[in-house]
Design a protein around this motif. Structure first.
Motif, PDB file in Angstrom:
ATOM      1  N   THR A   5     -21.384  -0.870 -32.215  1.00 33.28           N
ATOM      2  CA  THR A   5     -22.232  -0.980 -33.403  1.00 33.28           C
ATOM      3  C   THR A   5     -22.369  -2.425 -33.859  1.00 33.28           C
ATOM      4  O   THR A   5     -23.465  -2.889 -34.208  1.00 33.28           O
ATOM      5  CB  THR A   5     -21.656  -0.119 -34.541  1.00 33.28           C
ATOM      6  N   LEU A 320     -36.341   3.238 -36.139  1.00 29.28           N
ATOM      7  CA  LEU A 320     -34.881   3.349 -36.155  1.00 29.28           C
ATOM      8  C   LEU A 320     -34.434   4.584 -36.938  1.00 29.28           C
ATOM      9  O   LEU A 320     -33.473   5.264 -36.552  1.00 29.28           O
ATOM     10  CB  LEU A 320     -34.274   2.085 -36.767  1.00 29.28           C
ATOM     11  N   LYS A 321     -35.128   4.866 -38.019  1.00 27.55           N
ATOM     12  CA  LYS A 321     -34.799   6.054 -38.811  1.00 27.55           C
ATOM     13  C   LYS A 321     -35.053   7.325 -38.005  1.00 27.55           C
ATOM     14  O   LYS A 321     -34.254   8.274 -38.048  1.00 27.55           O
ATOM     15  CB  LYS A 321     -35.633   6.059 -40.093  1.00 27.55           C
ATOM     16  N   THR A 324     -32.267   7.793 -35.466  1.00 28.90           N
ATOM     17  CA  THR A 324     -31.073   8.305 -36.142  1.00 28.90           C
ATOM     18  C   THR A 324     -31.218   9.792 -36.445  1.00 28.90           C
ATOM     19  O   THR A 324     -30.277  10.577 -36.258  1.00 28.90           O
ATOM     20  CB  THR A 324     -30.831   7.521 -37.442  1.00 28.90           C
ATOM     21  N   SER A 325     -32.414  10.185 -36.889  1.00 24.18           N
ATOM     22  CA  SER A 325     -32.651  11.605 -37.174  1.00 24.18           C
ATOM     23  C   SER A 325     -32.532  12.447 -35.911  1.00 24.18           C
ATOM     24  O   SER A 325     -31.960  13.547 -35.933  1.00 24.18           O
ATOM     25  CB  SER A 325     -34.039  11.779 -37.799  1.00 24.18           C
ATOM     26  N   LEU A 328     -28.856  12.879 -35.085  1.00 24.71           N
ATOM     27  CA  LEU A 328     -28.196  13.820 -35.991  1.00 24.71           C
ATOM     28  C   LEU A 328     -28.607  15.258 -35.691  1.00 24.71           C
ATOM     29  O   LEU A 328     -27.770  16.171 -35.700  1.00 24.71           O
ATOM     30  CB  LEU A 328     -28.540  13.464 -37.441  1.00 24.71           C
ATOM     31  N   PRO A 356     -23.435  10.203 -28.947  1.00 27.04           N
ATOM     32  CA  PRO A 356     -23.659   8.807 -29.357  1.00 27.04           C
ATOM     33  C   PRO A 356     -22.970   7.799 -28.444  1.00 27.04           C
ATOM     34  O   PRO A 356     -23.452   6.673 -28.293  1.00 27.04           O
ATOM     35  CB  PRO A 356     -23.089   8.757 -30.782  1.00 27.04           C
TER      36      PRO A 356
END
Length: 467
Positions: A5, A320-321, A324-325, A328, A356
């Motif tokens: 990260t 990027l959002k 991430t969605s 998840l 991940p």
């Protein structure tokens, strides 16, 4: 995960991959020259010197009234800074071949293929466009150029305030004067002439005074501060009688002839284009520009600044959002599937961690290769999520099934050996399927031109994530 990260956060971010070959552009002004004169006197001599530059692939030029533009496109893979150094060395040799009326050749800043990171609209109801242009040029642009990663900030629709002398040819004929007489009078009245090839284009020094400690230069400054002052300067008439400049010309504050304009929210205004360097991070540059504009705002009363006309950083943040969605949602589906069919929370936890980690491993390889995070790489990761989730579920499901069978049969074999055997049962099929996916991507890696530059990052990120 923490190590990955931290490394990924330092990777540059852009909308698209760098798909264009290295480019060097040279612009040279030729004041008062026609397009044909610019071509013969500026463009062709420069082309002769630049044509043999190492690694040069394509040389293009354009000559218009008062300006020569030469674009040198180098072979893909050529180092940008090395190419600029080679061009600069040849420009130094060819500068003396240009006419005195030509400006010095200027090498423009290196820009990325998608160089524009922001378009900023500037309007005002309290200031006219001339005053607004001066504020934008001397205050806003000066501050934005200090933001790390910003290469250039051109202003569309700017009207720089200048003292303009509009000569009337009929009045020159009446008073028996020429343009050279006007140029001489204006050049001697000002501290320096606007024409670089004029003999008056230098600071005028009127002697010096020696003191015991130093020599002090003297300079006589004429009181020309405004258009009426300049209009009152005398010109040397051919019959010995002085003629005032205002008698043969109109002197006023104005701007240069406009060749374009900007329309902001349906009205007149200025458009500032923020361009970035090839190695700059789009998100960092955008945040730096936003911070600079916020710091300037209290000192710009009556000026409206719209920094959301064109903002690729918004698209990147949304991409990027979405990634991430997708991660998840993938992890949640794994938990639901394994929880519903296997009733093993530990198996679900292992799968959730594996997803991940697979993407992080691929991102670390890209980091070590010096890649840029862009929409094509993110698209490859999103596509790979489905394969990674499928692999995790298949492997964990077979291991859990074999462990339960081992307990029912009362076998004395160790748990580790059962897990290894269960994993190997499905691993060969998963490996073969993954290799087939990777082999299917080979044609994408062999694509040339613009298509290859766009789709290779997508295929690479997908392959790294699933492998």
């Amino acid at each position: 995960m923490y190590f990955g990260t931290e490394r990924i956060r330092s990777m540059p971010v852009d909308v698209f991959p760098e798909f264009a070959p290295p480019l060097v552009e040279i612009q040279t002004e030729g004041i008062g020259m026609t397009a044909a004169e610019v071509e013969d006197l500026i463009t062709l001599p420069l082309e002769e010197q630049l044509r043999g530059t190492p690694e040069l692939d394509i040389l293009r030029s354009k000559s218009v009234t008062g300006l020569s533009a030469i674009r040198l496109i180098f072979k893909m893979g050529t180092d940008q800074l090395h190419a600029r150094q080679l061009v600069q060395e040849r420009l130094a040799i060819s500068a003396h071949t240009l006419p005195l009326s030509a400006g010095a050749p200027v090498m423009l800043q290196p820009l990325s293929a998608t160089s524009r990171v922001m378009k900023i609209g500037i309007t005002s109801k309290q200031h006219d466009l001339t005053d607004l242009s001066m504020t934008a040029y001397w205050t806003i642009k000066f501050r934005l150029m200090q933001v790390p990663g910003v290469a250039n900030v051109p202003i569309w629709g700017e009207r720089i305030k200048l003292l303009v002398v509009l000569v009337d040819p009929e009045l020159l004929r009446v008073y028996d004067l020429t343009l050279n007489d006007v140029e001489k009078g204006v050049g001697e009245a000002l501290e320096f002439s606007a024409l670089p090839y004029s003999k008056h284009a230098k600071l005028q020094t009127e002697g010096f005074i020696d003191t015991p400690n130093q020599r002090l230069a003297l300079r006589y400054v004429l009181p020309v501060f405004d258009a009426p002052d300049l209009a009152r300067i005398p010109l040397e008439g051919h019959d010995g009688k002085p003629v005032l400049l205002g008698q043969v010309a109109e002197v006023k504050w104005d701007t240069w002839p406009m060749i374009g304009d900007a329309v902001i929210n349906g009205g007149q205004g200025l458009m500032m284009i923020v361009e970035k360097l090839p190695w700059a991070n789009t998100l960092d540059v955008t945040r730096g520009v936003d911070a600079a504009l916020a710091a300037l705002k209290p000192g710009l009363p009556g000026i409206e600044i719209d920094a959301h006309i064109f903002r690729p950083a918004t698209f990147i943040e949304l991409a990027l959002k979405n990634l991430t969605s997708a991660l998840l949602i993938g992890c949640l589906l794994v938990i639901l599937v394994l929880g519903a069919f296997l009733f093993e929370w530990r198996a679900a936890l292992i799968s959730v961690v594996a997803i991940p980690l697979s993407l992080m491993a691929g991102a670390l390889v890209l980091y070590m290769r010096g890649a840029t995070i862009n929409t094509m790489i993110l698209a490859g990761f999103v596509i790979a999520v489905g394969v990674v989730v499928d692999d995790a579920i298949i492997d964990i499901e077979n291991i859990v099934r074999r462990l339960r069978q081992h307990r029912r049969e009362g076998s004395t074999r160790s748990t580790a050996s059962v897990i290894l055997e269960a994993s190997l049962e499905v691993r060969s099929a998963i490996v073969y399927a993954t290799l087939i996916d990777a082999v299917a991507l080979i044609p994408v890696f062999l694509m040339a031109g613009l298509s290859g530059a766009f789709f290779r990052p997508l295929a690479l990120s997908y392959a790294l994530a699933v492998l």
